[in-house]
Design an enzyme around this catalytic site. Structure first.
Site, PDB file in Angstrom:
ATOM      1  CG  HIS A 143      -4.698  -4.962   2.178  1.00 42.24           C
ATOM      2  ND1 HIS A 143      -4.916  -3.618   1.957  1.00 42.24           N
ATOM      3  CD2 HIS A 143      -5.560  -5.329   3.168  1.00 42.24           C
ATOM      4  CE1 HIS A 143      -5.883  -3.199   2.797  1.00 42.24           C
ATOM      5  NE2 HIS A 143      -6.276  -4.216   3.531  1.00 42.24           N
ATOM      6  CD  GLU A 182      -2.883  -1.245   0.125  1.00 37.28           C
ATOM      7  OE1 GLU A 182      -3.004  -0.239  -0.606  1.00 37.28           O
ATOM      8  OE2 GLU A 182      -3.537  -2.296  -0.038  1.00 37.28           O
ATOM      9  CB  CYS A 220      -6.731  -2.217   6.307  1.00 39.63           C
ATOM     10  SG  CYS A 220      -6.860  -3.924   6.867  1.00 39.63           S
TER      11      CYS A 220
HETATM   12  N1  PCA Z   1      -8.674  -6.301   6.605  1.00 36.93           N
HETATM   13  C1  PCA Z   1      -9.634  -5.217   6.735  1.00 36.93           C
HETATM   14  C2  PCA Z   1      -9.598  -4.828   8.203  1.00 36.93           C
HETATM   15  C3  PCA Z   1      -8.869  -5.931   8.892  1.00 36.93           C
HETATM   16  C4  PCA Z   1      -8.253  -6.735   7.826  1.00 36.93           C
HETATM   17  O1  PCA Z   1      -7.482  -7.681   7.995  1.00 36.93           O
HETATM   18  C5  PCA Z   1      -9.395  -4.071   5.771  1.00 36.93           C
HETATM   19  O2  PCA Z   1      -8.843  -4.286   4.685  1.00 36.93           O
HETATM   20  O3  PCA Z   1      -9.751  -2.942   6.079  1.00 36.93           O
END
Ligand code: PCA
Length: 200
Positions: free
Chosen positions: A165, A78, A141
């Protein structure tokens, strides 16, 4: 170098979260980097305080947060956090903010301060599918990444921070119709190791 790496608890209908499953399997040292691990709650209210408490305890030089991105086929490095909370699902505390800023009157966005291009190149060279992502979404996140980068920008500019992610695990995908993309846990762990090595 001390790295604090975090994963999230399960949320929604899931009983595992690949992010913390992978973080738990990382060794305590990678190259010259000392790794400390923490699990974050999937909570708009509690995740920021939990991360700041872990930072106060471990005094890291860099912070890498990891979260699940259901439906992704690759690791997403990200690059950006935006000042927006727009949840399509209640968090684990039942909160579902819509069209709310993370930080009222804060900047629209912050960039990750980790070397994301170098990390992406390291993953690709190591055979782990990865890409540079320009949106971490508008759920917990993104909230946590924005909270982290705002804190670093305003109070701790010498600490680097960023977010990765990761896809579903195959066992999560198997329960869905049609099965979305997934990645073996060992590959996710290897990807995180390569990303961390690229920080050194
Ligand atoms: N993914 C979510 C919140 C917690 C996670 O593991 C997200 O992408 O916001």
């Amino acid at each position: 170098m001390n790295l604090l790496i975090t994963g999230f608890a399960p949320f929604g209908r899931e009983t595992v979260n690949p992010s913390y499953e992978a973080v738990k399997l990382l060794p305590d040292h990678i190259g010259g980097i000392k790794i400390t691990k923490a699990e974050m709650p999937v909570s708009f209210a509690a995740s920021g305080p939990a991360l700041k408490a872990a930072m106060a305890r471990h005094r890291p030089d860099a912070v890498l947060c990891v979260g699940q991105a259901g439906g992704y086929s690759k690791l997403a490095l990200e690059r950006v956090a935006i000042n927006l909370q727009d949840a399509s699902l209640a968090d684990n505390d039942g909160a579902q903010p819509v069209d709310q800023p993370v930080v009222p009157h804060g900047p629209a966005a912050y960039f990750s301060t980790l070397p994301v291009k170098k990390m992406a190149a390291a993953l690709q060279e190591g055979g782990i599918p990865a890409f540079l992502s320009y949106s971490a979404g508008t759920y917990v996140c993104n909230h946590l990444l924005y909270t982290l980068l705002h804190f670093l920008h305003t109070e701790a500019p010498s600490i680097q921070g960023g977010f990765i992610h990761v896809p579903y695990l195959p066992e999560q995908a198997a329960g869905k119709t049609p099965p979305p993309p997934s990645m073996e846990l060992s590959q996710i762990v290897r990807g995180l190791e390569l990303a961390i090595q690229a920080l050194a």
